[in-house]
Enzyme design. Structure first.
Site: not given
Ligand code: HMG
Ligand code: MG
Length: 315
Positions: A21-22, A214, A216, A247, A256
């Site tokens: 995933r990450d 966690h 990096h 990320c 990581n």
């Molecule tokens: P958004 O565009 O604000 O979503 O995204 P929305 O709620 O306004 O919805 C817009 C449209 O997207 C809608 O479709 C939803 O159904 C669809 P429509 O009705 O217009 O046809 N939609 C989705 N479709 C599929 N799967 C979904 C989904 N959600 C909405 N889940 C959102 C907001 C949070 C979803 C978006 O910004 C997002 O997915 N962000 C994630 C970014 C990401 O993955 N970042 C990396 C992970 S975090 C990380 O790495 C840190 C960590 O490792 C710890 C660390 O290192 O600190 C965990």
């Molecule tokens: Mg991370």
């Protein structure tokens, strides 16, 4: 702080493998779904029991993991004691995870408003408005919930972060029903001093048994931070096979902490991990063949020549 006596190293450390995933979420080259599935199988075969296999975030936010459904459903045949989790940002993500048969999710937010805005398009308070119903529904479905707090040791947009905010966000996730919260050094800026500083505040409100770390490894400080974390009583560490990772919404974030580096280090301390290092390196190096760059991990590199020779002799 006095050095930890050898006799008081923990017997066992739990590793949460976040490579699929990450690790993969930051890869440029589109990796075939089959290669991802093989990667997770290889990690499980190497003895990793806790694997974050994919992410049900918006496919436009992380196109690399748009095949989350196919990946998760292909992991049905893993041994029963392999605990597979997936990242879920909101209710739509939970719906997709449930359709794929997920029994274990991870929800996430941050202790920086700016990072949350870039990463999930909302601030901290609004993130809880999204997460709360996700946790409620997951609990009702008997799904386990892990929590992540990002930017605990520094934010790419705001710099230093107040550990009191990290503590408040962590406590809130635990109160809602997360069994554990993983504290993220999202961009790899932490040093033992900053870990000590933040953890002294966080551990005043939350026991170490509820926390994971966690790191990096952007600046090569992840292992020494793990060592300090162990001395503070933390027994769960996230790591990514081959040192993959980053990320897309955290400029400057490198991979990581490499799982091979962590396993080598823990084995050297006589701490049990249950992982076969060579088998783990083989899983990572097999995946490497689908990447457009070599894996950054250092311990995995020591296995590369042998792996390549064996591949050539099989060809
Ligand atoms: P958004 O565009 O604000 O979503 O995204 P929305 O709620 O306004 O919805 C817009 C449209 O997207 C809608 O479709 C939803 O159904 C669809 P429509 O009705 O217009 O046809 N939609 C989705 N479709 C599929 N799967 C979904 C989904 N959600 C909405 N889940 C959102 C907001 C949070 C979803 C978006 O910004 C997002 O997915 N962000 C994630 C970014 C990401 O993955 N970042 C990396 C992970 S975090 C990380 O790495 C840190 C960590 O490792 C710890 C660390 O290192 O600190 C965990
Ligand atoms: Mg991370």
């Amino acid at each position: 702080m006095a050095p930890m006596p050898m006799s008081s190293y923990p017997k066992k450390i739990k590793i949460v493998e976040v490579g699929p995933r990450d690790g993969l979420q930051n890869e440029r080259a589109q990796i075939p779904t089959e290669a991802k599935i093989k990667f997770v199988h290889g990690l499980a075969k190497a003895g990793l029991k806790n694997i974050e296999a994919t992410s049900f975030v918006h496919p436009k936010a992380v196109p690399q993991l748009a095949d989350a459904m196919e990946v998760l459903t292909a992991l049905d045949d893993l041994p029963e004691d392999t605990d597979v989790s997936v990242l879920v940002p909101n209710m739509r993500g939970l719906d997709r995870a449930i359709s794929a048969g997920s029994k274990h999710i991870a929800v996430f937010t941050a202790c920086s408003e700016s990072f949350n805005q870039k990463n999930i398009k909302c601030g901290i308070e609004e993130s809880f408005e999204r997460i709360t119903p996700v946790i409620e529904r997951a609990k009702a479905e008997g799904i386990k919930i892990r929590g992540y707090v990002s930017t605990v040791f520094g934010c790419p947009y705001e710099g230093d972060v107040d550990p009191k905010v990290a503590l408040a966000v962590t406590q809130r996730l635990l109160d809602l029903g997360c069994y554990e919260v993983s504290l993220g050094d999202t961009i790899g800026v932490a040093t033992p001093r900053s870990v000590q500083k933040a953890m002294s505040v966080i551990l005043e409100g939350v026991g170490p048994e509820k926390l994971a770390l966690h790191f990096h490894d952007t600046r090569g400080t992840a292992l020494v931070n793990v060592f300090l974390g162990m001395q503070l009583g933390i027994r769960v560490f996230d790591a990514s096979a081959g040192g993959l990772g980053g990320c897309p919404y955290a400029p400057g974030a490198a991979g990581n902490l490499s799982t091979e580096d962590l396993v080598y280090f823990l084995q050297g301390l006589g701490v049990e991990t249950g992982v076969d290092l060579e088998a783990l390196a083989e899983a990572s190096l097999t995946l490497e063949q689908s990447l457009d760059h070599p894996l950054p991990g250092r311990t995995v590199a020591t296995f590369r020549d042998k792996f390549c020779r064996e591949k050539q002799s099989q060809a």
